[in-house]
Design an enzyme around this catalytic site. Sequence first.
Site, PDB file in Angstrom:
ATOM      1  N   ASP A 100      -3.080  -0.541   9.505  1.00  0.00           N
ATOM      2  CA  ASP A 100      -3.959  -0.866   8.445  1.00  0.00           C
ATOM      3  C   ASP A 100      -4.897  -2.302   9.094  1.00  0.00           C
ATOM      4  O   ASP A 100      -3.521  -3.363   8.446  1.00  0.00           O
ATOM      5  CB  ASP A 100      -3.079  -0.537   7.704  1.00  0.00           C
ATOM      6  CG  ASP A 100      -3.387  -0.926   5.785  1.00  0.00           C
ATOM      7  OD1 ASP A 100      -4.683  -1.145   6.336  1.00  0.00           O
ATOM      8  OD2 ASP A 100      -3.157  -0.058   5.194  1.00  0.00           O
ATOM      9  N   CYS A 150      -0.978  -0.728  -5.644  1.00  0.00           N
ATOM     10  CA  CYS A 150      -0.661   0.590  -4.804  1.00  0.00           C
ATOM     11  C   CYS A 150       0.238   0.095  -3.424  1.00  0.00           C
ATOM     12  O   CYS A 150       0.167   1.216  -2.094  1.00  0.00           O
ATOM     13  CB  CYS A 150      -1.820   0.557  -3.751  1.00  0.00           C
ATOM     14  SG  CYS A 150      -3.254   0.611  -4.640  1.00  0.00           S
ATOM     15  N   LYS A 164     -13.269  -6.260   1.609  1.00  0.00           N
ATOM     16  CA  LYS A 164     -12.246  -7.145   1.536  1.00  0.00           C
ATOM     17  C   LYS A 164     -12.404  -8.731   2.658  1.00  0.00           C
ATOM     18  O   LYS A 164     -12.268  -9.272   2.423  1.00  0.00           O
ATOM     19  CB  LYS A 164     -11.192  -6.845   2.207  1.00  0.00           C
ATOM     20  CG  LYS A 164     -10.661  -5.563   0.784  1.00  0.00           C
ATOM     21  CD  LYS A 164      -9.214  -5.923   1.166  1.00  0.00           C
ATOM     22  CE  LYS A 164      -8.684  -4.247   0.367  1.00  0.00           C
ATOM     23  NZ  LYS A 164      -8.371  -4.426  -1.311  1.00  0.00           N
ATOM     24  N   GLN A 180      -6.327  -6.042   5.011  1.00  0.00           N
ATOM     25  CA  GLN A 180      -5.651  -7.530   4.616  1.00  0.00           C
ATOM     26  C   GLN A 180      -6.089  -8.613   5.934  1.00  0.00           C
ATOM     27  O   GLN A 180      -6.131  -9.525   5.198  1.00  0.00           O
ATOM     28  CB  GLN A 180      -4.858  -7.986   4.572  1.00  0.00           C
ATOM     29  CG  GLN A 180      -4.493  -7.137   2.743  1.00  0.00           C
ATOM     30  CD  GLN A 180      -4.957  -7.102   1.726  1.00  0.00           C
ATOM     31  OE1 GLN A 180      -5.541  -8.597   1.776  1.00  0.00           O
ATOM     32  NE2 GLN A 180      -5.598  -6.334   0.794  1.00  0.00           N
ATOM     33  N   HIS A 235       0.261   0.339   2.255  1.00  0.00           N
ATOM     34  CA  HIS A 235       0.197   0.587   0.506  1.00  0.00           C
ATOM     35  C   HIS A 235      -0.080   2.004   0.991  1.00  0.00           C
ATOM     36  O   HIS A 235      -0.212   2.728   1.987  1.00  0.00           O
ATOM     37  CB  HIS A 235      -1.557  -0.287   0.799  1.00  0.00           C
ATOM     38  CG  HIS A 235      -2.258   0.042   0.270  1.00  0.00           C
ATOM     39  ND1 HIS A 235      -2.968   1.425  -0.005  1.00  0.00           N
ATOM     40  CD2 HIS A 235      -3.077  -0.678  -0.918  1.00  0.00           C
ATOM     41  CE1 HIS A 235      -4.442   1.326  -0.760  1.00  0.00           C
ATOM     42  NE2 HIS A 235      -3.824  -0.661  -1.517  1.00  0.00           N
TER      43      HIS A 235
END
Length: 415
Positions: free
Chosen positions: A208, A372, A234, A211, A131
């Site tokens: 990261d 993104c 999220k 998600q 991302h």
Amino acid sequence: MSPSATPGSAYPVDRIREDFPILREEVRGHRIAYLDNAASSQKPLSVLDAVEDVYHHGYANIHRGVHVLAERATAHYERSRRRMAAFIGSGSADEVIFVRGTTEGLNLAASCLGRHVLREGDEVLLTEMEHHSNIVPWQMVAGPVGARVLAAPVTDAGELDLDAFAALLSDRTRIVSVVHISNALGTVNPVRKIVRMAKERGAYVVVDGAQAAPHHPIRVRELGCDFYALSGHKMYGPSGIGVLWGRRELLEAIPPWQGGGEMIERVRFDRTTYAPPPAKFEAGTPNIAGPVGLAAAADYLEGVGLEAVAAHERTVREYAEERLGDVPGLRILGAADEKAAVVSFVLEDAHPHDLGTVLDHAGVAVRTGHHCAQPLMDRFQVPATVRASFGLYNTTAEVDRLVAGIEAALEIFRP
Ligand code: PLP
């Protein structure tokens, strides 16, 4: 109370849906089919109540006050930190820094770790599926010191090419930063293996987890990474709040992030000393109610059971892939062996934005665009995709509505 999905019993999706009032909304005359969860998820009543409760009964600025409301607010805030430490498998709440979200967490990690270790000629190794928030902060910190940012390639199936990744690792690699689950493809990266490979070269590893948090149990200590970032919004929590987890020794060693109140021990004009982590990285008045909502979201997710959520979402995603696979001219991007709740696709005869608009008129919310992840779009030579992303409340009936919407759109667009 969150409905638990006991192993062996049917997943209680209908009861779960009742916890999310927004799923009863009508959009353009249709009950909403919300398939945009990778962008942001909806909130259960328990999260809404927890946030409201702070403002009704326990709101004041935290840490500094001696009055009852300040004490209550501080207790809620710090209890939420302990809750999030348990949620991500951290040994200590002092390793949990509250940030605005993954973007801020990654900017903090890049700025503070980058300033600490990066020198001219050093390399930061990313992947092609990152991302933008895991690319740009590294460019911002590497550029001025003459360090380079490299990206390991992605295969046609949308998996990280581990051989190429290994070949790019070298003694110059000081930092590896990878996405746990790709927002654009759904690919689940083998983070533990990546960490092992990076550590053999003495590199720090940042993950990261934007998600991953809503779909999979996270155990940061077991992953072996140095930093892990996630976003509350999220994982069914509020927006404007997230977590950056960092290894204690590293948090002590790196320089602070922003300067201001709360992050100091003693301020003089000739020299300032800093508070220990996590306060060292939380300058100023933070989001006070956000962590409480985030902790309630962690309770909700664990109440349903992350294993049960993952199994349910797999069923919905595989059903979607099967049904979409039958639509003529539709190509799904990403066929990784390990995949999470995302299906990204392009249609021969329709631009993603046009398709998204037609679907919206049928009450089906999907995301269209580059997500993104422009370097990944370049890799697959597409400007944009349509992305359906699933959450713990989605159903195969909603997938049927997605497919029906696409078929109706094809009637309009096909020459
Ligand atoms: N990383 C990934 C993989 C994402 O999907 C996102 C958001 O879509 C981010 C980072 C940035 O998260 P946020 O916008 O919550 O800061």
